[in-house]
Design a protein around this motif. Structure first.
Motif, PDB file in Angstrom:
ATOM      1  N   VAL A 172    -109.831  75.094 -63.188  1.00 50.33           N
ATOM      2  CA  VAL A 172    -109.555  74.620 -61.831  1.00 50.33           C
ATOM      3  C   VAL A 172    -108.078  74.785 -61.475  1.00 50.33           C
ATOM      4  O   VAL A 172    -107.752  75.056 -60.323  1.00 50.33           O
ATOM      5  N   ILE A 173    -107.202  74.660 -62.457  1.00 55.38           N
ATOM      6  CA  ILE A 173    -105.779  74.919 -62.203  1.00 55.38           C
ATOM      7  C   ILE A 173    -105.593  76.373 -61.802  1.00 55.38           C
ATOM      8  O   ILE A 173    -104.832  76.686 -60.881  1.00 55.38           O
ATOM      9  N   GLY A 174    -106.321  77.268 -62.463  1.00 57.64           N
ATOM     10  CA  GLY A 174    -106.271  78.688 -62.108  1.00 57.64           C
ATOM     11  C   GLY A 174    -106.744  78.954 -60.687  1.00 57.64           C
ATOM     12  O   GLY A 174    -106.389  79.976 -60.093  1.00 57.64           O
ATOM     13  N   ARG A 175    -107.504  78.053 -60.126  1.00 59.88           N
ATOM     14  CA  ARG A 175    -107.999  78.187 -58.747  1.00 59.88           C
ATOM     15  C   ARG A 175    -107.111  77.427 -57.757  1.00 59.88           C
ATOM     16  O   ARG A 175    -107.464  77.295 -56.585  1.00 59.88           O
ATOM     17  N   GLY A 176    -105.984  76.893 -58.244  1.00 59.27           N
ATOM     18  CA  GLY A 176    -105.054  76.212 -57.348  1.00 59.27           C
ATOM     19  C   GLY A 176    -105.337  74.741 -57.126  1.00 59.27           C
ATOM     20  O   GLY A 176    -104.751  74.110 -56.251  1.00 59.27           O
ATOM     21  N   ALA A 177    -106.236  74.176 -57.925  1.00 58.01           N
ATOM     22  CA  ALA A 177    -106.552  72.752 -57.803  1.00 58.01           C
ATOM     23  C   ALA A 177    -105.687  71.950 -58.778  1.00 58.01           C
ATOM     24  O   ALA A 177    -104.987  72.520 -59.620  1.00 58.01           O
ATOM     25  N   HIS A 178    -105.753  70.646 -58.667  1.00 63.74           N
ATOM     26  CA  HIS A 178    -105.043  69.731 -59.566  1.00 63.74           C
ATOM     27  C   HIS A 178    -106.057  69.172 -60.557  1.00 63.74           C
ATOM     28  O   HIS A 178    -107.243  69.063 -60.246  1.00 63.74           O
ATOM     29  N   ALA A 179    -105.591  68.794 -61.737  1.00 64.59           N
ATOM     30  CA  ALA A 179    -106.480  68.212 -62.740  1.00 64.59           C
ATOM     31  C   ALA A 179    -105.791  67.019 -63.402  1.00 64.59           C
ATOM     32  O   ALA A 179    -104.606  67.078 -63.738  1.00 64.59           O
ATOM     33  N   LEU A 180    -106.562  65.964 -63.573  1.00 66.29           N
ATOM     34  CA  LEU A 180    -106.065  64.715 -64.152  1.00 66.29           C
ATOM     35  C   LEU A 180    -107.118  64.212 -65.115  1.00 66.29           C
ATOM     36  O   LEU A 180    -108.307  64.224 -64.799  1.00 66.29           O
ATOM     37  N   ASN A 181    -106.677  63.763 -66.302  1.00 63.94           N
ATOM     38  CA  ASN A 181    -107.681  63.227 -67.218  1.00 63.94           C
ATOM     39  C   ASN A 181    -107.763  61.702 -67.069  1.00 63.94           C
ATOM     40  O   ASN A 181    -106.882  61.084 -66.474  1.00 63.94           O
ATOM     41  N   GLY A 220    -129.461  69.734 -66.964  1.00 60.01           N
ATOM     42  CA  GLY A 220    -128.836  69.590 -68.271  1.00 60.01           C
ATOM     43  C   GLY A 220    -128.489  70.953 -68.839  1.00 60.01           C
ATOM     44  O   GLY A 220    -129.031  71.976 -68.429  1.00 60.01           O
ATOM     45  N   GLY A 221    -127.559  70.980 -69.749  1.00 61.03           N
ATOM     46  CA  GLY A 221    -127.175  72.239 -70.373  1.00 61.03           C
ATOM     47  C   GLY A 221    -125.682  72.300 -70.585  1.00 61.03           C
ATOM     48  O   GLY A 221    -124.909  71.561 -69.965  1.00 61.03           O
ATOM     49  N   PHE A 222    -125.284  73.197 -71.460  1.00 59.68           N
ATOM     50  CA  PHE A 222    -123.883  73.341 -71.822  1.00 59.68           C
ATOM     51  C   PHE A 222    -123.055  73.804 -70.625  1.00 59.68           C
ATOM     52  O   PHE A 222    -123.337  74.848 -70.031  1.00 59.68           O
ATOM     53  N   ASP A 223    -122.057  73.027 -70.250  1.00 60.20           N
ATOM     54  CA  ASP A 223    -121.093  73.348 -69.191  1.00 60.20           C
ATOM     55  C   ASP A 223    -121.693  73.511 -67.795  1.00 60.20           C
ATOM     56  O   ASP A 223    -121.056  74.085 -66.916  1.00 60.20           O
ATOM     57  N   VAL A 224    -122.897  73.027 -67.553  1.00 64.85           N
ATOM     58  CA  VAL A 224    -123.501  73.166 -66.226  1.00 64.85           C
ATOM     59  C   VAL A 224    -122.692  72.388 -65.185  1.00 64.85           C
ATOM     60  O   VAL A 224    -122.385  72.915 -64.110  1.00 64.85           O
ATOM     61  N   ALA A 225    -122.330  71.153 -65.494  1.00 59.82           N
ATOM     62  CA  ALA A 225    -121.530  70.355 -64.562  1.00 59.82           C
ATOM     63  C   ALA A 225    -120.161  70.999 -64.350  1.00 59.82           C
ATOM     64  O   ALA A 225    -119.673  71.082 -63.217  1.00 59.82           O
ATOM     65  N   ASP A 226    -119.551  71.477 -65.435  1.00 57.57           N
ATOM     66  CA  ASP A 226    -118.243  72.129 -65.327  1.00 57.57           C
ATOM     67  C   ASP A 226    -118.328  73.354 -64.419  1.00 57.57           C
ATOM     68  O   ASP A 226    -117.476  73.553 -63.544  1.00 57.57           O
ATOM     69  N   ASN A 227    -119.353  74.173 -64.627  1.00 57.54           N
ATOM     70  CA  ASN A 227    -119.510  75.380 -63.814  1.00 57.54           C
ATOM     71  C   ASN A 227    -119.733  75.044 -62.346  1.00 57.54           C
ATOM     72  O   ASN A 227    -119.207  75.722 -61.457  1.00 57.54           O
ATOM     73  N   TYR A 228    -120.480  73.982 -62.087  1.00 57.87           N
ATOM     74  CA  TYR A 228    -120.700  73.554 -60.706  1.00 57.87           C
ATOM     75  C   TYR A 228    -119.365  73.171 -60.054  1.00 57.87           C
ATOM     76  O   TYR A 228    -119.077  73.581 -58.923  1.00 57.87           O
ATOM     77  N   ILE A 229    -118.576  72.393 -60.768  1.00 53.52           N
ATOM     78  CA  ILE A 229    -117.278  71.972 -60.222  1.00 53.52           C
ATOM     79  C   ILE A 229    -116.400  73.188 -59.950  1.00 53.52           C
ATOM     80  O   ILE A 229    -115.796  73.294 -58.878  1.00 53.52           O
ATOM     81  N   VAL A 230    -116.327  74.118 -60.877  1.00 54.61           N
ATOM     82  CA  VAL A 230    -115.502  75.322 -60.698  1.00 54.61           C
ATOM     83  C   VAL A 230    -115.963  76.096 -59.460  1.00 54.61           C
ATOM     84  O   VAL A 230    -115.135  76.590 -58.688  1.00 54.61           O
ATOM     85  N   GLN A 231    -117.263  76.193 -59.240  1.00 54.12           N
ATOM     86  CA  GLN A 231    -117.784  76.928 -58.081  1.00 54.12           C
ATOM     87  C   GLN A 231    -117.457  76.225 -56.766  1.00 54.12           C
ATOM     88  O   GLN A 231    -117.281  76.879 -55.742  1.00 54.12           O
ATOM     89  N   GLN A 232    -117.367  74.897 -56.795  1.00 57.55           N
ATOM     90  CA  GLN A 232    -117.169  74.132 -55.567  1.00 57.55           C
ATOM     91  C   GLN A 232    -115.702  73.849 -55.234  1.00 57.55           C
ATOM     92  O   GLN A 232    -115.366  73.643 -54.076  1.00 57.55           O
ATOM     93  N   VAL A 233    -114.857  73.810 -56.238  1.00 61.28           N
ATOM     94  CA  VAL A 233    -113.474  73.354 -56.041  1.00 61.28           C
ATOM     95  C   VAL A 233    -112.683  74.317 -55.156  1.00 61.28           C
ATOM     96  O   VAL A 233    -112.874  75.534 -55.203  1.00 61.28           O
ATOM     97  N   ASN A 234    -111.831  73.737 -54.350  1.00 61.29           N
ATOM     98  CA  ASN A 234    -110.935  74.508 -53.487  1.00 61.29           C
ATOM     99  C   ASN A 234    -109.492  74.234 -53.874  1.00 61.29           C
ATOM    100  O   ASN A 234    -109.192  73.245 -54.565  1.00 61.29           O
ATOM    101  N   GLU A 235    -108.613  75.068 -53.388  1.00 59.08           N
ATOM    102  CA  GLU A 235    -107.187  74.889 -53.629  1.00 59.08           C
ATOM    103  C   GLU A 235    -106.775  73.490 -53.163  1.00 59.08           C
ATOM    104  O   GLU A 235    -107.218  73.017 -52.117  1.00 59.08           O
ATOM    105  N   ASN A 236    -105.950  72.837 -53.960  1.00 61.22           N
ATOM    106  CA  ASN A 236    -105.415  71.492 -53.713  1.00 61.22           C
ATOM    107  C   ASN A 236    -106.426  70.365 -53.896  1.00 61.22           C
ATOM    108  O   ASN A 236    -106.082  69.206 -53.684  1.00 61.22           O
ATOM    109  N   ASP A 237    -107.675  70.663 -54.267  1.00 56.94           N
ATOM    110  CA  ASP A 237    -108.596  69.595 -54.635  1.00 56.94           C
ATOM    111  C   ASP A 237    -108.109  68.983 -55.943  1.00 56.94           C
ATOM    112  O   ASP A 237    -107.272  69.561 -56.641  1.00 56.94           O
ATOM    113  N   LEU A 238    -108.648  67.835 -56.282  1.00 59.04           N
ATOM    114  CA  LEU A 238    -108.313  67.151 -57.522  1.00 59.04           C
ATOM    115  C   LEU A 238    -109.569  67.025 -58.368  1.00 59.04           C
ATOM    116  O   LEU A 238    -110.614  66.596 -57.864  1.00 59.04           O
TER     117      LEU A 238
END
Length: 153
Positions: free
Chosen positions: A82-91, A52-70
């Motif tokens: 994640v867009i800055g890392r070349g990934a796609h984002a959808l809400n 638990g904690g502020f942005d922990v899940a977000d930070n994990y995703i940013v660390q794991q995401v690769n280019e062209n992931d969604l």
């Protein structure tokens, strides 16, 4: 391509759409949350629990995401990263974040946050309904179809 889901705030109906899509197109889909998640047994669907904690899940995703992931998220700062890392984002409402629209979305988010803290605006987004569910399913299908065609080329 992998799908990463910011699962703490993702509506259950979106998760169900993602489960079906993961099976249909055989794409690894990982739900990241700071609580334990029940996911269907599948080689394509995984869950990761972060502390638990502020942005922990977000930070994990940013660390794991690769280019062209969604990445599926309603969190605009996460989408920007994640867009800055070349990934796609959808809400979950089917709105695609892109390098063309993310700055405007961030500015609007910041403005609305200021208005809310000043008491000039209250409440959040409208309820999640059938229209939003369909928009999400359609946008996800378009992205996965595009990826599938690109992967075959």
């Amino acid at each position: 391509m992998r799908i990463w889901v910011d699962a703490d705030a993702c509506p259950r109906v979106c998760k169900e759409i993602l489960y079906r899509a993961a099976e249909r197109v055989e794409i690894v889909t990982t739900l990241v949350a700071n609580q334990s998640l029940q996911v269907p047994p599948s080689r394509w669907i995984k869950s990761t629990q972060v502390p638990g904690g502020f942005d922990v899940a977000d930070n994990y995703i940013v660390q794991q995401v690769n280019e062209n992931d969604l990445v599926i998220t309603a969190d605009i700062p996460l989408a920007a990263e994640v867009i800055g890392r070349g990934a796609h984002a959808l809400n979950p409402r089917g709105e695609r974040y892109s390098s063309e629209n993310i700055r405007q979305r961030l500015a609007m988010r910041d403005m609305m946050e200021e208005l809310r803290s000043a008491g000039q605006v209250s409440g959040g987004p409208p309820p999640y309904g059938q229209q939003e569910r369909q928009a999400f399913a359609n946008a996800l299908d378009r992205l996965l179809t595009r990826h599938h065609k690109t992967a075959k080329s």
